[in-house]
Motif scaffolding. Sequence first.
Motif, short mmCIF file in Angstrom:
data_model
loop_
_atom_site.label_atom_id
_atom_site.label_comp_id
_atom_site.label_asym_id
_atom_site.label_seq_id
_atom_site.Cartn_x
_atom_site.Cartn_y
_atom_site.Cartn_z
N LYS A 41 5.90 11.23 42.13
CA LYS A 41 6.09 9.70 42.55
C LYS A 41 6.55 8.78 41.64
CE LYS A 41 2.86 9.91 46.45
NZ LYS A 41 1.67 9.40 46.98
N GLU A 42 5.95 9.12 40.40
CA GLU A 42 6.30 8.46 39.08
C GLU A 42 7.87 8.83 38.58
OE1 GLU A 42 4.40 7.89 34.53
OE2 GLU A 42 4.32 10.10 35.37
N TRP A 43 8.16 9.97 38.75
CA TRP A 43 9.58 10.50 38.64
C TRP A 43 10.59 9.70 39.59
CZ3 TRP A 43 11.83 13.44 42.20
CH2 TRP A 43 13.23 13.93 42.10
N TRP A 44 10.23 9.59 40.79
CA TRP A 44 11.25 9.31 41.94
C TRP A 44 12.07 8.07 41.49
CZ3 TRP A 44 14.26 11.16 45.40
CH2 TRP A 44 14.76 10.36 46.10
N PRO A 45 11.72 7.02 40.98
CA PRO A 45 12.70 5.77 40.86
C PRO A 45 13.47 6.05 39.59
CG PRO A 45 10.51 4.96 41.27
CD PRO A 45 10.30 6.39 41.05
N THR A 46 13.05 6.94 38.60
CA THR A 46 13.95 7.17 37.57
C THR A 46 15.09 8.23 38.27
OG1 THR A 46 12.91 9.58 36.75
CG2 THR A 46 12.02 7.36 35.87
N HIS A 47 14.90 9.03 39.06
CA HIS A 47 16.13 9.81 39.56
C HIS A 47 17.05 8.73 40.46
CE1 HIS A 47 17.86 12.82 41.82
NE2 HIS A 47 17.90 12.18 43.04
N CYS A 48 16.52 8.10 41.14
CA CYS A 48 17.31 7.01 42.09
C CYS A 48 18.27 6.19 40.72
CB CYS A 48 16.55 5.87 42.48
SG CYS A 48 15.52 6.90 43.95
N GLU A 49 17.40 5.69 39.78
CA GLU A 49 18.39 4.86 38.79
C GLU A 49 19.47 5.59 38.02
OE1 GLU A 49 19.85 1.54 37.26
OE2 GLU A 49 18.08 1.71 38.81
N ALA A 50 19.07 6.82 37.63
CA ALA A 50 20.06 7.90 37.02
C ALA A 50 21.40 8.10 37.55
CB ALA A 50 19.23 9.19 36.69
N LEU A 51 21.00 8.11 39.27
CA LEU A 51 22.26 8.40 40.09
C LEU A 51 23.01 6.93 40.26
CD1 LEU A 51 20.64 10.30 42.87
CD2 LEU A 51 22.97 11.00 42.02
N ARG A 52 22.48 6.17 40.29
CA ARG A 52 23.17 4.72 40.32
C ARG A 52 23.97 4.43 39.14
NH1 ARG A 52 19.42 0.25 43.48
NH2 ARG A 52 19.84 0.96 45.33
N GLN A 53 23.39 4.89 37.95
CA GLN A 53 24.06 4.56 36.59
C GLN A 53 25.05 5.80 36.21
OE1 GLN A 53 21.86 3.09 33.31
NE2 GLN A 53 20.56 2.10 34.45
N ALA A 54 25.20 6.75 37.14
CA ALA A 54 25.99 7.93 37.08
C ALA A 54 25.62 8.71 35.77
CB ALA A 54 27.54 7.68 36.79
N ARG A 55 24.45 8.87 35.41
CA ARG A 55 23.92 9.46 34.26
C ARG A 55 23.62 11.17 34.73
NH1 ARG A 55 21.40 6.78 30.04
NH2 ARG A 55 21.40 9.15 29.18
N GLY A 56 24.86 11.71 34.69
CA GLY A 56 24.85 13.27 35.01
C GLY A 56 23.92 14.03 33.99
N ASP A 57 24.09 13.42 32.77
CA ASP A 57 23.09 14.00 31.76
C ASP A 57 21.57 14.17 32.37
OD1 ASP A 57 23.26 11.30 31.45
OD2 ASP A 57 22.40 11.85 29.59
N LEU A 58 21.26 13.02 32.69
CA LEU A 58 19.88 13.07 33.03
C LEU A 58 19.28 13.85 34.50
CD1 LEU A 58 18.99 9.29 32.43
CD2 LEU A 58 18.63 11.31 31.04
N LEU A 59 20.49 13.80 35.24
CA LEU A 59 20.63 14.60 36.52
C LEU A 59 20.46 16.10 36.23
CD1 LEU A 59 22.96 12.24 38.59
CD2 LEU A 59 20.32 12.30 38.77
#
Length: 190
Positions: free
Chosen positions: A61-79
């Motif tokens: 649950k703590e991680w979930w918003p970080t995943h969403c923001e990484a996708l919105r910012q096109a952060r393939g490195d984080l994904l």
Amino acid sequence: MKKRTNYYQELLADYSKPEPVAPELARTLIKSAEKFIGLKEKTLPEIGPDYTAEQIENENKEWWPTHCEALRQARGDLLTGEYRDDIVYFCQDGPYYGLEEQKSREKHWWALIAQPGVVMCWPIVMFHSEFVWFEWSCLDVETHEVTAKGSVAWARRGHRGGCHFKGEQLTFYRDVFASPELLDRLNTAN
């Protein structure tokens, strides 16, 4: 009638609608994503008294918003960093076994769903122990058309384990392969 659920009521940010989060929160989420990736252990940790299902669910649950923001910012490195090296990934183009097998195909998906003028949102997300299930859609901000949608099941063993299984159904209504310009825009670990 059964009461409807706000899936984001206990989470740090609400990604159920096609609206950006506050810039400071977005920066905080990206920093948290980087931190969580750094906690991933070489060996998938066991679920047990030292790493409980409840703790894993809370970390997811703590991680979930970080995943969403990484996708919105096109952060393939984080994904990419969210996955274990031995991930199993089932989808209509798969199955893929291991991190390297899925990279060349998934980068097209990330580039398309994070392209300028398109906003991704996740109206439904559910958590149970190491399991995360969600639905997503991408909306064109000018025409309001749905450009893509899907549903996904993850097995994510919290921050210490990362994602070891992903099953996804994707539907692209516009574009199937990303243009070279969109691929260049994607920040990947490749």
